[in-house]
Scaffold this motif. Structure first.
Motif, PDB file in Angstrom:
ATOM      1  N   GLU A 112      34.726  44.851  46.001  1.00 55.18           N
ATOM      2  CA  GLU A 112      35.523  45.112  47.216  1.00 55.18           C
ATOM      3  C   GLU A 112      35.828  46.798  47.037  1.00 55.18           C
ATOM      4  OE1 GLU A 112      37.538  43.533  49.091  1.00 55.18           O
ATOM      5  OE2 GLU A 112      36.587  41.621  48.228  1.00 55.18           O
ATOM      6  N   LYS A 146      46.656  41.320  49.879  1.00 52.30           N
ATOM      7  CA  LYS A 146      45.246  41.758  50.015  1.00 52.30           C
ATOM      8  C   LYS A 146      45.393  42.829  51.124  1.00 52.30           C
ATOM      9  CE  LYS A 146      40.409  41.141  50.354  1.00 52.30           C
ATOM     10  NZ  LYS A 146      39.208  40.116  50.383  1.00 52.30           N
ATOM     11  N   LEU A 209      44.363  43.948  45.782  1.00 55.48           N
ATOM     12  CA  LEU A 209      44.128  42.432  45.775  1.00 55.48           C
ATOM     13  C   LEU A 209      44.906  41.592  45.349  1.00 55.48           C
ATOM     14  CD1 LEU A 209      40.326  42.691  44.383  1.00 55.48           C
ATOM     15  CD2 LEU A 209      40.987  42.603  46.711  1.00 55.48           C
TER      16      LEU A 209
END
Length: 335
Positions: A112, A146, A209
């Motif tokens: 990510e 997120k 996240l």
């Protein structure tokens, strides 16, 4: 899983260790078992008096990704600082030695991060609370969504929401460069409170996240669950430092919010301190001077209404008068 031959950035996982023989195996194994393998684990033994040093040495012999540093007891901050200085990776993760992490945490987080590698310096995940046996107690009261946020939003959430995700150093993947000029303060409780606003300010953006990768263990004898003591006034120092930091960087709205938070905690801690028999009351009264010096700035704070300003002013000049007025107003709200 990463494919053979694919470039993998080195992640340094820093684990301060102090008298955690009961939990250390679970912690270290959760890191060694990561689906992302290019890691180094720095076990900083902070003068443990139980079997923790031997456990650390065992893992160093078993896996060449483990490095052990034994030192005299200097506290969590010193152990983390040494870990930062000795780390060789471009990325850093902190894991407390009585906690543990999901096996795919590092792989998901680095992937990510790489999607926004130019603009993002921190990625944080959610966590769950577990008991001494590893049983899930409950998820974090504040569940991350997120998203990508800027540094001002991160500091704002740190100040206003009291979301532990934003307050603590663990549960995050950092570019090491974030800590180039930042270290944890020595001999302080609530050490994370002194640094996280500075860390966020060093970033352009922060990735959040919603995955609960981090397992935060609640122990009866932990600092978080300890009885009120004079050392808990360290938090006030951290909150006051946050006010001055925002002022220095001309973050006026954040400064006002930080001041409001500082005042609320100051009054709460002062009352707890005056009600604690083991604390010298003269020490508590001396600390009150910090608040009295801020009265002029409090009167200009737009986030504090006039009623609250009057109550705070009463607290500053006469603690017993403040208690009487507060009780009277509380009765009025109930009726």
């Amino acid at each position: 899983m990463y494919k053979e031959g694919e470039f993998m950035e080195l992640i340094s996982v820093i684990v301060p260790v102090y008298n955690v023989e009961k939990y250390l195996d679970e912690c270290v194994n959760s890191i060694l078992d990561q689906t992302y393998s290019n890691i180094e684990i720095l076990l900083i033994d902070d003068g443990s008096t139980d079997n923790s040093p031997n456990i650390c040495d065992f893992y160093e012999k078993q896996d060449n990704r483990v490095r052990v540093i034994h030192q005299q007891n200097g506290g969590l901050s010193l152990a983390r600082n040494i870990g930062i200085e000795k780390s060789q990776g471009d990325f850093i993760v902190f894991v407390d030695s009585d906690d543990y992490i999901s096996t795919d945490m590092l792989e998901v987080m680095i992937n990510e991060m790489k999607k926004n590698i130019e603009s993002t310096s921190i990625l944080m995940c959610n966590f769950v609370k577990v008991d001494s046996y590893g049983n899930v107690i409950k998820k974090n009261n504040y569940n991350l969504e997120k998203e990508i946020i800027d540094k001002v939003s991160a500091i704002d959430r740190l100040i206003v929401s009291k979301d532990i995700n934003y307050i603590v150093a663990w549960g995050k993947l950092y570019k090491k460069e974030v800590f180039d000029e930042i270290r944890f303060p020595l001999n302080k409780q609530n050490e994370d409170e002194f640094v996280m606003h500075k860390v966020y300010f060093n970033c352009d953006s922060i990735i959040c996240l919603d995955k609960c990768f981090y397992k935060y263990r609640i122990r009866d004898n932990s600092i978080m669950n300890s009885k009120f003591s004079i050392k808990q006034f360290n938090k006030l120092e951290a909150l006051y430092d946050r006010v001055n930091f925002c002022k220095k960087h001309n973050l006026i709205d954040l400064m006002n919010k930080a001041q409001q938070m500082y005042i609320a905690y100051f009054i709460d801690f002062y009352i707890k301190g005056m009600e604690t028999l083991t604390i010298k009351k003269s020490i508590i009264r001396r600390k009150k001077i910090y608040l009295i010096k801020q009265i002029f700035y409090i009167l200009k704070n737009k986030y504090i209404n006039n009623r609250e300003k009057i109550i705070i002013f009463l607290f500053a000049i006469n603690y017993k008068l403040y208690l009487c007025v507060s009780k009277y107003l509380a009765k009025g709200r109930k009726s």
